[in-house]
Design an enzyme around this catalytic site. Structure first.
Site, PDB file in Angstrom:
ATOM      1  N   CYS A  26       0.837  -1.183   0.000  1.00 33.50           N
ATOM      2  CA  CYS A  26       0.000   0.000   0.000  1.00 33.50           C
ATOM      3  C   CYS A  26       0.882   1.246   0.000  1.00 33.50           C
ATOM      4  O   CYS A  26       2.048   1.196   0.350  1.00 33.50           O
ATOM      5  CB  CYS A  26      -0.875   0.016   1.238  1.00 33.50           C
ATOM      6  SG  CYS A  26      -1.828  -1.487   1.408  1.00 33.50           S
ATOM      7  N   ARG A  36       1.925   1.385  -5.910  1.00 38.39           N
ATOM      8  CA  ARG A  36       2.090   0.447  -4.797  1.00 38.39           C
ATOM      9  C   ARG A  36       0.835  -0.367  -4.532  1.00 38.39           C
ATOM     10  O   ARG A  36       0.859  -1.336  -3.761  1.00 38.39           O
ATOM     11  CB  ARG A  36       2.457   1.217  -3.524  1.00 38.39           C
ATOM     12  CG  ARG A  36       3.744   1.994  -3.643  1.00 38.39           C
ATOM     13  CD  ARG A  36       3.970   2.808  -2.404  1.00 38.39           C
ATOM     14  NE  ARG A  36       4.312   1.984  -1.283  1.00 38.39           N
ATOM     15  CZ  ARG A  36       5.540   1.587  -0.972  1.00 38.39           C
ATOM     16  NH1 ARG A  36       6.550   1.963  -1.718  1.00 38.39           N
ATOM     17  NH2 ARG A  36       5.762   0.837   0.069  1.00 38.39           N
ATOM     18  N   TRP A  43      -3.297  -2.112  -1.634  1.00 36.50           N
ATOM     19  CA  TRP A  43      -3.106  -3.419  -2.273  1.00 36.50           C
ATOM     20  C   TRP A  43      -3.578  -4.421  -1.231  1.00 36.50           C
ATOM     21  O   TRP A  43      -2.947  -4.596  -0.189  1.00 36.50           O
ATOM     22  CB  TRP A  43      -1.636  -3.627  -2.617  1.00 36.50           C
ATOM     23  CG  TRP A  43      -1.352  -4.896  -3.341  1.00 36.50           C
ATOM     24  CD1 TRP A  43      -1.552  -5.146  -4.666  1.00 36.50           C
ATOM     25  CD2 TRP A  43      -0.796  -6.103  -2.781  1.00 36.50           C
ATOM     26  NE1 TRP A  43      -1.153  -6.435  -4.962  1.00 36.50           N
ATOM     27  CE2 TRP A  43      -0.692  -7.045  -3.834  1.00 36.50           C
ATOM     28  CE3 TRP A  43      -0.383  -6.486  -1.514  1.00 36.50           C
ATOM     29  CZ2 TRP A  43      -0.194  -8.319  -3.650  1.00 36.50           C
ATOM     30  CZ3 TRP A  43       0.116  -7.766  -1.328  1.00 36.50           C
ATOM     31  CH2 TRP A  43       0.209  -8.664  -2.390  1.00 36.50           C
ATOM     32  N   ASN A  99       0.386   0.484   5.980  1.00 38.80           N
ATOM     33  CA  ASN A  99       1.004  -0.361   4.967  1.00 38.80           C
ATOM     34  C   ASN A  99       1.735  -1.475   5.706  1.00 38.80           C
ATOM     35  O   ASN A  99       2.595  -1.191   6.542  1.00 38.80           O
ATOM     36  CB  ASN A  99       2.001   0.460   4.136  1.00 38.80           C
ATOM     37  CG  ASN A  99       2.846  -0.406   3.225  1.00 38.80           C
ATOM     38  OD1 ASN A  99       2.394  -1.445   2.756  1.00 38.80           O
ATOM     39  ND2 ASN A  99       4.071   0.007   2.978  1.00 38.80           N
ATOM     40  N   GLY A 100       1.372  -2.724   5.425  1.00 38.06           N
ATOM     41  CA  GLY A 100       2.014  -3.841   6.105  1.00 38.06           C
ATOM     42  C   GLY A 100       0.974  -4.870   6.509  1.00 38.06           C
ATOM     43  O   GLY A 100      -0.141  -4.877   5.971  1.00 38.06           O
ATOM     44  N   GLU A 103      13.430 -13.281 -17.325  1.00 42.61           N
ATOM     45  CA  GLU A 103      12.969 -11.910 -17.123  1.00 42.61           C
ATOM     46  C   GLU A 103      11.949 -11.515 -18.205  1.00 42.61           C
ATOM     47  O   GLU A 103      10.937 -10.871 -17.917  1.00 42.61           O
ATOM     48  CB  GLU A 103      14.177 -10.957 -17.121  1.00 42.61           C
ATOM     49  CG  GLU A 103      13.851  -9.490 -17.049  1.00 42.61           C
ATOM     50  CD  GLU A 103      13.013  -9.084 -15.842  1.00 42.61           C
ATOM     51  OE1 GLU A 103      12.814  -9.891 -14.919  1.00 42.61           O
ATOM     52  OE2 GLU A 103      12.515  -7.943 -15.848  1.00 42.61           O
ATOM     53  N   LYS A 137       7.934 -10.449 -17.671  1.00 48.53           N
ATOM     54  CA  LYS A 137       7.311  -9.222 -18.165  1.00 48.53           C
ATOM     55  C   LYS A 137       5.966  -9.547 -18.818  1.00 48.53           C
ATOM     56  O   LYS A 137       4.971  -8.860 -18.597  1.00 48.53           O
ATOM     57  CB  LYS A 137       8.206  -8.505 -19.195  1.00 48.53           C
ATOM     58  CG  LYS A 137       9.481  -7.921 -18.679  1.00 48.53           C
ATOM     59  CD  LYS A 137       9.335  -6.677 -17.818  1.00 48.53           C
ATOM     60  CE  LYS A 137       9.102  -6.946 -16.378  1.00 48.53           C
ATOM     61  NZ  LYS A 137      10.160  -7.236 -15.499  1.00 48.53           N
ATOM     62  N   GLU A 169       3.359 -10.525 -16.214  1.00 46.88           N
ATOM     63  CA  GLU A 169       2.920  -9.426 -15.343  1.00 46.88           C
ATOM     64  C   GLU A 169       1.928  -8.498 -16.012  1.00 46.88           C
ATOM     65  O   GLU A 169       0.952  -8.106 -15.391  1.00 46.88           O
ATOM     66  CB  GLU A 169       4.133  -8.577 -14.919  1.00 46.88           C
ATOM     67  CG  GLU A 169       5.000  -9.198 -13.879  1.00 46.88           C
ATOM     68  CD  GLU A 169       6.098  -8.247 -13.448  1.00 46.88           C
ATOM     69  OE1 GLU A 169       6.966  -7.911 -14.285  1.00 46.88           O
ATOM     70  OE2 GLU A 169       6.097  -7.844 -12.282  1.00 46.88           O
ATOM     71  N   HIS A 193      13.575 -32.253 -22.162  1.00 48.42           N
ATOM     72  CA  HIS A 193      13.367 -33.052 -20.949  1.00 48.42           C
ATOM     73  C   HIS A 193      11.962 -32.909 -20.389  1.00 48.42           C
ATOM     74  O   HIS A 193      11.726 -33.232 -19.232  1.00 48.42           O
ATOM     75  CB  HIS A 193      14.406 -32.680 -19.882  1.00 48.42           C
ATOM     76  CG  HIS A 193      15.803 -33.000 -20.291  1.00 48.42           C
ATOM     77  ND1 HIS A 193      16.273 -34.285 -20.396  1.00 48.42           N
ATOM     78  CD2 HIS A 193      16.821 -32.194 -20.684  1.00 48.42           C
ATOM     79  CE1 HIS A 193      17.530 -34.275 -20.804  1.00 48.42           C
ATOM     80  NE2 HIS A 193      17.882 -33.004 -20.996  1.00 48.42           N
ATOM     81  N   LYS A 210       4.133  -2.694  -6.664  1.00 50.30           N
ATOM     82  CA  LYS A 210       5.526  -2.448  -7.030  1.00 50.30           C
ATOM     83  C   LYS A 210       6.499  -2.965  -5.973  1.00 50.30           C
ATOM     84  O   LYS A 210       7.525  -3.542  -6.292  1.00 50.30           O
ATOM     85  CB  LYS A 210       5.711  -0.939  -7.224  1.00 50.30           C
ATOM     86  CG  LYS A 210       7.119  -0.512  -7.552  1.00 50.30           C
ATOM     87  CD  LYS A 210       7.435  -0.831  -8.980  1.00 50.30           C
ATOM     88  CE  LYS A 210       8.847  -0.424  -9.362  1.00 50.30           C
ATOM     89  NZ  LYS A 210       9.269  -1.179 -10.567  1.00 50.30           N
TER      90      LYS A 210
HETATM   91  O1  M6R Z   1      12.238  -3.835  -5.187  1.00 51.12           O
HETATM   92  P1  M6R Z   1      12.767  -5.212  -5.509  1.00 51.12           P
HETATM   93  O2  M6R Z   1      13.764  -5.178  -6.611  1.00 51.12           O
HETATM   94  O3  M6R Z   1      13.287  -5.936  -4.317  1.00 51.12           O
HETATM   95  O4  M6R Z   1      11.499  -6.000  -6.029  1.00 51.12           O
HETATM   96  C1  M6R Z   1      11.572  -7.371  -6.281  1.00 51.12           C
HETATM   97  C2  M6R Z   1      10.377  -7.846  -7.060  1.00 51.12           C
HETATM   98  O5  M6R Z   1       9.208  -7.678  -6.314  1.00 51.12           O
HETATM   99  C3  M6R Z   1      10.228  -7.096  -8.379  1.00 51.12           C
HETATM  100  O6  M6R Z   1      11.365  -7.202  -9.163  1.00 51.12           O
HETATM  101  C4  M6R Z   1       9.017  -7.648  -9.176  1.00 51.12           C
HETATM  102  O7  M6R Z   1       9.267  -8.953  -9.596  1.00 51.12           O
HETATM  103  C5  M6R Z   1       8.718  -6.716 -10.356  1.00 51.12           C
HETATM  104  N1  M6R Z   1       7.303  -6.507 -10.447  1.00 51.12           N
HETATM  105  C6  M6R Z   1       9.186  -7.247 -11.644  1.00 51.12           C
HETATM  106  O8  M6R Z   1       8.765  -6.536 -12.763  1.00 51.12           O
END
Ligand code: M6R
Length: 644
Positions: A2, A27, A83, A107-108, A515, A519, A522, A538, A639
């Site tokens: 959040c 966030r 969130w 937040n938490g 990676e 993307k 996500e 495999h 985020k």
């Molecule tokens: O802030 P951080 O780099 O520790 O975050 C780690 C992951 O939460 C972050 O990379 C997440 O996977 C992203 N949404 C990737 O696009």
């Protein structure tokens, strides 16, 4: 997670809170709300859905004169963008949560909320929501009401009530608290969730993250673990959780306010993809130093400067352990190939959430590296704390100065990506890679694993990377740029509806594949997986059919033949094949067997993820747009994951 915001000063709080929440919406965007203190009452507005819905509601009220007439008044207030963790997204689960005279944003996660709820209900508290947060509101209200009975009460009643509540709250929290009869203060507290106090003239600010403060102030306090802040119009007082005053200097933020704006781009993600050449150059710049007459050459040479990080100390380290999450873990995996390749030292790249619970075997001579864009990811912090507790020196690679990781680590390598707002990470990843390559080359040279000529060659290659990244994005010339972007758009238009997209590669191309697949997951919600190309046969090959798109990253020249066989295997099962490879040699190796080849400028094979990930980022972005998704705010994601 959040985002929380706060304002106390001489201006109307609502527009300032909304402006800050807009910057924090990355966030969480399940719901939004604000509470302002005015005329001895709390005025709360909260709505399920995005912040724009709350804004509309406030605007309608302003025009229609609801809620006592006209705009919501008050120059002390708190705000929240959510969130959801406990309780589905809904109006009643939205923050702020109120109890008696108190309103709270959080937040938490309050882990012992069930037990506290029972305790509070037995004392007459009536709960309105399904959230864990509401117990914090009731608990603070309880101690506010029974202030005289609070043990070791703080002279500030609201701060004292928050401190008393903190003693009973387990879990993680950043809290912003106001009381209806105390319009002259906001109280904030943190444990395991970030919180920043912004300092102004006759006004003070509160936010979960720096971008929300940039248009208002550059002077900030990053609250430390267990600290409490009392924000008054003209000053901010910091305390320990026991009420002891804390004195320290504020920090000055050097990020550019414009960096947190879209700057004409339709989305932050596209802007951040385009910012990569600059971000890479900014991260590289301080990492390189021209040294006249070095051991490398008599006339002088570019050397790598890792600031205060004493890499030589780990010259004889038996092992490097790297922990991170998500995209940062993919950077950790690429780092494994880099450190093993350049420094010839064994490396473990571990997922932080796994590392923290597996009772890892640790040699205090090992180098432990934590990679995190935000520096606030709960699992990464826990892994770093565990390593530290077992005697390791922790090196952090982070984009966020003043973050918890940066403060707790022994040494920090700062990436200079600038604020990354889009949830899907792009420039943070490539700058993490840049920091990793600098450290790996430096350590490799210090260990004698890299010959001076190789060191020199790699440093020269790194210096060319920002310009090559620009060419990956924009092409070789003005019209070339449009051509290149159009090509990616064409692929996206052709393939955005695929239900299965697989990425594969060998060695560091496997990190790029992971990676790129993340993307697409996500922001397109496409089932995409990444495989080490050799693994295809495999098992995963059973999934291939004419409906599958396979994207291969092929930058390891010595393995071209092997990868070409994998591409053939996929083609033989009817899958469409897109290959990201070097201009020239790569194009020649793959053009006859691939459905399409996307060439990128050549660099050293070992540095390839810096460039080869960019087409995957752009492909995911344009697929998301073609699907009608908002790439900046993908569903279910936040985020910065500051809870477990
Ligand atoms: O802030 P951080 O780099 O520790 O975050 C780690 C992951 O939460 C972050 O990379 C997440 O996977 C992203 N949404 C990737 O696009």
């Amino acid at each position: 997670m959040c985002g929380i915001a706060g304002y106390i000063g001489y201006k109307q709080a609502v527009p300032i809170l909304l402006e800050a929440l807009k910057k924090l919406e990355y966030r969480g965007y399940d719901s939004a709300g604000i509470a302002v203190v005015h005329n001895g009452a709390l005025h709360v507005r909260k709505t399920q859905g995005r912040l724009s819905l709350l804004e509309k509601r406030l605007e309608t009220e302003r025009l229609e004169g609801e809620g006592g007439g006209g705009a919501l008044q008050g120059s002390t207030g708190i705000g929240h963008t959510r969130w959801a963790t406990h309780g589905a997204p809904s109006d009643r689960n939205s923050h702020p949560h109120c109890a008696g005279k108190i309103a709270v944003v959080h937040n938490g996660i309050i882990e012992n909320y069930r037990e506290l709820k029972g305790w509070l209900e037995a004392r007459g508290a009536a709960f309105q929501s399904d959230t864990d947060t509401e117990v914090a509101a009731h608990l603070i209200n309880y101690y506010y009401d029974y202030y005289e009975e609070v043990p070791a009460a703080h002279p500030d009643r609201l701060a004292g009530a928050v401190m008393a509540a903190m003693k009973r709250l387990n879990g993680s929290y950043a809290l912003g608290v106001v009381a209806e009869d105390a319009p002259d203060r906001i109280v904030a507290a943190r444990k395991d969730s970030p919180l920043i106090v912004g300092l102004g003239e006759g006004e003070q600010f509160l936010a979960s993250d720096v971008p929300a403060l940039l248009s208002r102030t550059r002077e900030v306090y990053f609250l430390e673990e267990g600290e409490v802040a009392a924000l008054y119009h003209n000053r901010v007082a910091l305390f320990t959780g026991d009420g002891e005053p804390v004195t320290r200097r504020s920090c000055r933020i050097d990020w550019d306010a414009a960096a947190a704006e879209k700057d004409g781009y339709p989305h932050f993600m596209l802007k951040e993809i385009h910012e990569q050449p600059r971000a890479l150059a900014d991260t590289l710049g301080p990492g390189l130093r021209f040294v006249p007459d070095t051991s490398l050459s008599a006339i002088g040479e570019w050397d790598i400067d890792v600031g205060d990080v004493p890499l030589e100390r780990w010259k004889d380290a038996p092992r490097i352990v790297i922990a991170a999450c998500g995209t940062a873990w993919h950077a950790a995996l690429a780092a494994k190939y880099a450190f093993e390749g350049f420094a010839r030292v064994p490396v473990e790249a571990d997922i932080a959430s796994e590392y923290r619970y597996r009772d890892p075997i640790f040699d205090p001579r090992d180098l432990f590296i934590a990679i995190s864009q935000s520096g606030e990811t709960a699992d990464t912090l826990a892994a770093a704390r565990l390593a530290k507790a077992r005697g390791a020196s922790v090196l952090a690679i982070t984009n966020t100065r003043g973050s918890t990781l940066a403060r707790e680590a022994d040494f920090v390598l700062h990436t200079r990506a600038g604020p990354e707002i889009a949830v899907a990470s792009t420039k943070a990843f490539t700058t993490q890679l840049m920091a990793v390559y600098l450290a790996a080359l430096k350590l490799g040279y210090a260990r004698g694993a890299l010959q001076p000529s190789d060191f020199r060659r790699y440093v020269a290659a790194l210096r060319d990377i920002p310009e090559k990244a620009r060419r990956v994005i924009r092409g070789n010339g003005e019209s070339g740029g449009a051509d290149r972007i159009n090509r990616i758009k064409q692929y996206a238009d052709r393939y955005f509806n695929k239900t299965k997209v697989f990425f594969m590669g060998r060695q560091c191309d496997y990190a790029t594949a992971l990676e790129s697949a993340l993307k697409l997951k996500e922001i397109c919600y496409t089932h995409s997986e990444a495989f080490a190309a050799g693994e295809l046969k495999h098992g995963p090959i059973a999934l291939l059919d004419a409906e599958t798109l396979v994207v291969t990253i092929a930058t390891q020249r010595r393995l071209f033949d092997k990868v070409a066989s994998n591409v053939q295997e996929a083609a033989a099962r009817g899958a469409a094949n897109l290959v990201i490879t070097w201009e020239g040699a790569g194009e020649r190796a793959f053009e006859k067997i691939a459905t399409a080849v996307f060439p990128i400028p050549q660099t050293e094979d070992r540095l390839s993820p810096l460039l080869s990930v960019i087409p995957g980022q752009m492909f995911a972005y344009y697929c998301a747009v073609a699907r009608g998704n908002d790439p900046d705010k993908p569903r279910n994601l936040a985020k910065s994951v500051t809870v477990e």
